[in-house]
Scaffold this active site. Sequence first.
Site, PDB file in Angstrom:
ATOM      1  N   SER A 200     -21.429  20.854 -17.026  1.00 26.53           N
ATOM      2  CA  SER A 200     -22.291  20.068 -17.495  1.00 26.53           C
ATOM      3  C   SER A 200     -22.178  18.653 -16.518  1.00 26.53           C
ATOM      4  CB  SER A 200     -23.219  20.608 -19.175  1.00 26.53           C
ATOM      5  OG  SER A 200     -24.480  20.081 -19.126  1.00 26.53           O
TER       6      SER A 200
ATOM      7  N   ASP B 117     -28.579  15.283 -15.965  1.00 25.63           N
ATOM      8  CA  ASP B 117     -27.626  15.564 -15.658  1.00 25.63           C
ATOM      9  C   ASP B 117     -26.872  16.718 -15.306  1.00 25.63           C
ATOM     10  OD1 ASP B 117     -28.385  18.318 -17.096  1.00 25.63           O
ATOM     11  OD2 ASP B 117     -26.296  18.500 -17.897  1.00 25.63           O
TER      12      ASP B 117
END
Length: 461
Positions: free
Chosen positions: A106, A253
Amino acid sequence: MGKYFGTDGFRGTANENLTADHAYKVGRFLGWYYGELKKRGGDDTPARIVIGKDTRRSSYMFEYSLVGGLTASGADAYLLHVTTTPSVAYVSRVDGFDCAIMISASHNPYYDNGLKLINGKGEKMEDEVINLVEAYLDGKLEVFGEKWEELPFAKNDKIGRSVDYVSGRNRYIGYLISLGVYSFRGMKIGLDCANGAAWNIAKAVFDALGAETHVINASPNGVNINENAGSTHIEALQKYVVENGLDAGFAYDGDADRCLCVDEKGNLISGDHILYIYGRYMKDRDKLVNNTVVATVMSNFGLFKAFDEIGINYAKTAVGDKYVYEYMKEHGCSIGGEQSGHIIFSKYASTGDGILTSLKIMQVIMSREKKLSELAAPFKVFPQVLENVKVKDKAAAQADPDVRVAVEKASAELGSTGRMLVRESGTEPLIRVMAEAESEEICRKYVDSIVDVLKAKGHTL
């Protein structure tokens, strides 16, 4: 949370606490387990498992290790290659896969990586299956009424295969484009792809919908994912939007399951702003199911006051989009999310989806014919101070009676003018100490009072 899997999968530094051997074993278990489930249900076809990855250098290593484990257990591995987490969830759901795996850490730096397990409904994997994976990793697997010291290998024509499945990613892009209610023609939009999974998807979607699309941080090289880029470094997009006179900007992200926005003035539009803007938009059109928006305990105090003013109910869950989704699913809610930009639109997706989120905000801009700054203006953000304190033992620090007393004292003094929140990180050895109040000075005073107790009691590193 288990020994290996936290709130967002099995995450760690590549080849330190998350190794290629771990990935191989995860593949071995999932390939065998879902194949065995099928066999016991009278279906002798191999398990079908789809895999996506982000742009980290180590993602290739983990992909190949997973494929080795899956095929050795008799499963067929379908490869989406570099793609976003929400696209993997979408493909798993609509194409009838037994489960899916996303290789990503992530928003973490490139040297970290992770394995996110997704079920056949496109949701985060059930805890009971995660527990079985962990048991296998520790050599303590017991399932189907037996103890398994080792899993059988597939042989002969039962050995699995890998399948190039980039077509699944392309269908996901088409799905996003189909959700565009309005043309974006005449709009100048900035996208920060974090040198991550959105780099070859987001621009294609905005271009197809007619926007004049400006893109930064879309040149991944394996080690620059999230580096001074994306939703964790929003200042780059803020500067870019202002300097280029753009109408709005969207930052993703590394795996693009979250989105933060920038208005035309360069101001940050957080996940809380997004919940306010779209929640209000849904309420005004009588589309807000149960008249409720689902947030987490980390959402800004100002969000709840803003909802009170316009008559929107809200629920607060534990931090983690997993918990937001579970509440939404149980209560039939239509929108929920986190301050960090994980926003779930249950009608369209089963997980947070950064690109989808940016499309829904564009929908409000185009429908209302207002600038993003105007849409966000009624929500007044309370000053917030958050300190991440590295500790030896999260549970012990959180349970310390003196820490609890300090938190209760600070909360009582703030009363209805603010709040304190002290919680454990789901993925790191941290205690997060947060205060929200009418001024930053007040916040700092109460945060320091808690941190001082943690230090005095010897909990900090």
